[in-house]
Design a protein around this motif. Structure first.
Motif, PDB file in Angstrom:
ATOM      1  N   ALA A  68     -18.918 -67.739 112.711  1.00  0.00           N
ATOM      2  CA  ALA A  68     -19.875 -67.400 112.970  1.00  0.00           C
ATOM      3  C   ALA A  68     -21.126 -68.411 113.766  1.00  0.00           C
ATOM      4  CB  ALA A  68     -20.850 -66.501 113.535  1.00  0.00           C
ATOM      5  N   VAL A  83     -17.605 -67.923 117.864  1.00  0.00           N
ATOM      6  CA  VAL A  83     -16.567 -67.893 116.755  1.00  0.00           C
ATOM      7  C   VAL A  83     -15.738 -68.599 116.449  1.00  0.00           C
ATOM      8  CG1 VAL A  83     -15.495 -66.070 114.992  1.00  0.00           C
ATOM      9  CG2 VAL A  83     -17.440 -65.234 116.315  1.00  0.00           C
ATOM     10  N   SER A 101     -14.409 -60.532 116.483  1.00  0.00           N
ATOM     11  CA  SER A 101     -16.079 -61.336 116.189  1.00  0.00           C
ATOM     12  C   SER A 101     -16.901 -60.705 115.335  1.00  0.00           C
ATOM     13  CB  SER A 101     -16.264 -61.004 117.953  1.00  0.00           C
ATOM     14  OG  SER A 101     -16.366 -59.684 117.778  1.00  0.00           O
ATOM     15  N   ILE A 161     -20.655 -62.273 113.335  1.00  0.00           N
ATOM     16  CA  ILE A 161     -21.994 -63.254 113.652  1.00  0.00           C
ATOM     17  C   ILE A 161     -23.391 -63.710 112.876  1.00  0.00           C
ATOM     18  CG2 ILE A 161     -22.315 -60.375 113.903  1.00  0.00           C
ATOM     19  CD1 ILE A 161     -23.679 -60.950 116.525  1.00  0.00           C
ATOM     20  N   ASN A 167     -22.366 -64.046 121.337  1.00  0.00           N
ATOM     21  CA  ASN A 167     -21.642 -64.548 119.679  1.00  0.00           C
ATOM     22  C   ASN A 167     -20.688 -65.376 120.137  1.00  0.00           C
ATOM     23  OD1 ASN A 167     -20.657 -64.315 117.403  1.00  0.00           O
ATOM     24  ND2 ASN A 167     -19.886 -62.215 117.465  1.00  0.00           N
ATOM     25  N   SER A 179     -21.996 -64.596 108.502  1.00  0.00           N
ATOM     26  CA  SER A 179     -21.982 -64.713 109.479  1.00  0.00           C
ATOM     27  C   SER A 179     -20.809 -65.501 109.369  1.00  0.00           C
ATOM     28  CB  SER A 179     -22.421 -66.721 109.525  1.00  0.00           C
ATOM     29  OG  SER A 179     -22.481 -66.753 108.039  1.00  0.00           O
TER      30      SER A 179
END
Length: 320
Positions: free
Chosen positions: A59, A72, A218, A221, A70, A27
């Motif tokens: 994230a 971020v 990204s 996550i 998702n 994350s």
């Protein structure tokens, strides 16, 4: 650090990354990006000559939003350094692209949707001019590693506060086995940079979906949002792009600055329409994110005595 040593370190990181297998869900990530024209091994030191950036991304949970896959949140610190055809010029009339530094802190929110589109919103505050430290940073590198002496920073862009906003949008257009193409566009608005750009992105290799990919920044996550199969990425990419420059403070000077009598500041008028090509390779493993991208734009000022090009090396470490 010599250029040879830099490439040995990068190669070692790549080998270590390849020794890992499938990617895992993380994350958070932290890392850096280095831009330099010397990474193309052409021996040039001109125009956009150096950049260094530190990143932290985390994230966020998407809660009950059915469309989002998702989300971020990102933070970054960065410095960009520009000089003319060389960092050692004999007089002001040989300055084609002005000397300038840009130092900033920024934040972004990246909204990534299940249909593999995303909208990334960002804001930066900072400074151009002597307060940005471009002259000191370049002199430190040149003196430390025995490069040529610098001359000409007395002509640099003057101090000006910067507030810049940005928006970036990407959307998947088509995908087959190991290949896809997406549309990409951006818009900037601020006291330093105002303009827009658009172009396609082509990827070939082991691809991640755009809501969890290095291509859309990204790779961080949340576990509950991760796709069922998350086997990492390894692909080559190519991105031709048309850019329109409405304002560039590193070329034209501060938006609200007035030319002072006796000032040595040299400004120029930018080329408004610029076409660029980007080509590179990206890799995502369990813990590491690595990218090498070379950029080749057309002239940014007239007259520009030589072509401009640079490469970017990005290394991120992923964690929970």
């Amino acid at each position: 650090m010599s250029l040879n040593l830099k490439f040995h370190i990068i190669a070692a990181c790549l080998v270590a990354a390849f020794l890992t297998t499938n990617a895992q869900t993380h994350s958070s990530e932290i890392g850096l990006q280095s831009d330099n024209d010397s990474y193309l091994l052409q021996g040039s030191d001109r125009y956009y000559t150096d950049g260094i950036f530190l990143f932290y991304r985390h994230a966020l949970k998407t809660s009950s939003n059915a469309a989002l896959q998702n989300k971020v949140l990102g933070f970054e610190l960065g410095q960009k350094i520009y000089n003319p055809q060389t960092g050692n010029i004999p007089s002001a009339n040989t300055v084609d692209r002005p000397f300038a530094g840009y130092l900033y802190a920024g934040a972004s929110l990246n909204l990534l949707y299940k249909n593999e589109s995303n909208l990334k919103l960002g804001a930066q505050i900072g400074m151009i001019g002597p307060a940005a430290g471009g002259e000191g940073a370049q002199k430190f590198v040149h003196n430390t590693f025995g490069f040529y002496s610098l001359n000409g920073w007395m002509y640099q862009i003057k101090n000006a506060f910067q507030l810049n906003l940005s928006a970036e949008y990407n959307r998947l257009l088509a995908r087959s086995d190991g290949f896809d193409v997406s549309a990409s566009g951006y818009a900037n608005l601020g006291t330093g940079f105002t303009g827009a750009g658009v172009g396609p992105l082509f990827r070939l290799g082991k691809l991640g979906q755009l809501f969890n990919s290095i291509s859309t920044q990204s790779t961080a996550i949340a576990k509950e949002n991760a796709p069922q199969t998350n086997n990492g990425e390894f692909f080559v990419h190519y991105k031709p792009q048309f850019n329109y420059v409405a304002y560039d403070a590193t070329i034209e000077g501060g938006l609200f600055n007035k030319k002072e009598t006796g000032s040595l500041e040299v400004t120029r008028v930018p080329v408004r329409a610029i076409f660029s090509n980007q080509v590179g390779v990206s890799f995502v493993s369990k813990r590491w994110v690595i990218d090498y991208t070379a950029t080749f734009p057309t002239s940014v000022v007239k007259p520009q005595h030589y072509s401009q090009q640079w490469a970017s090396i990005t290394l991120l470490y992923r964690f929970n």
